[in-house]
Design a protein around this motif. Structure first.
Motif, PDB file in Angstrom:
ATOM      1  N   MET A 229       6.853  -5.380   0.330  1.00  0.00           N
ATOM      2  CA  MET A 229       8.050  -4.923   1.045  1.00  0.00           C
ATOM      3  C   MET A 229       8.148  -3.395   1.120  1.00  0.00           C
ATOM      4  O   MET A 229       8.885  -2.867   1.940  1.00  0.00           O
ATOM      5  N   ARG A 230       7.373  -2.695   0.318  1.00  0.00           N
ATOM      6  CA  ARG A 230       7.334  -1.235   0.444  1.00  0.00           C
ATOM      7  C   ARG A 230       6.723  -0.807   1.774  1.00  0.00           C
ATOM      8  O   ARG A 230       6.908   0.321   2.221  1.00  0.00           O
ATOM      9  N   PHE A 231       6.014  -1.704   2.426  1.00  0.00           N
ATOM     10  CA  PHE A 231       5.378  -1.415   3.705  1.00  0.00           C
ATOM     11  C   PHE A 231       6.223  -1.881   4.886  1.00  0.00           C
ATOM     12  O   PHE A 231       5.804  -1.765   6.031  1.00  0.00           O
ATOM     13  N   ASP A 232       7.411  -2.422   4.626  1.00  0.00           N
ATOM     14  CA  ASP A 232       8.328  -2.880   5.672  1.00  0.00           C
ATOM     15  C   ASP A 232       9.003  -1.660   6.288  1.00  0.00           C
ATOM     16  O   ASP A 232      10.109  -1.285   5.918  1.00  0.00           O
ATOM     17  N   ASP A 233       8.333  -1.040   7.244  1.00  0.00           N
ATOM     18  CA  ASP A 233       8.776   0.227   7.825  1.00  0.00           C
ATOM     19  C   ASP A 233      10.129   0.134   8.524  1.00  0.00           C
ATOM     20  O   ASP A 233      10.921   1.067   8.469  1.00  0.00           O
TER      21      ASP A 233
END
Length: 93
Positions: free
Chosen positions: A23-27
């Motif tokens: 979820m850290r890559f959920d821009d």
């Protein structure tokens, strides 16, 4: 735990830790993972051909064929990441 070290780690990570990392890559902060966001995640752990593997990961994991992975479909992605990318993801600590 740093995801870059998961491939060589015996302990691996839990499914919840994997989801938090992903979820850290959920821009766009919509709670879903797109192909481009998955590509960034795969690229961040040093896997080659991230464009191809992200496309394959979406295709195999996206149950409703909307091109995005929601929380329920991320469980399918866990299986892909384990089998195709060699990540060690366990159900519990």
């Amino acid at each position: 735990m740093a995801i870059k070290h998961v491939r060589s780690s015996e302990a691996g990570m839990t499914v919840e830790e994997f989801k938090d990392w992903l979820m850290r890559f959920d821009d766009d902060c919509d709670g879903r993972i797109s192909k481009d966001e998955l590509r960034k995640a795969i690229r961040s752990i040093g896997v080659r051909f991230s464009w191809w593997k992200s496309r394959r990961g979406i295709r195999l994991s996206d149950s409703n064929n909307d091109g995005l992975l929601d929380d329920g479909e991320i469980d399918n992605l866990v299986s892909f990441m384990q089998k195709d990318l060699g990540l060690k993801i366990t159900a519990k600590n």
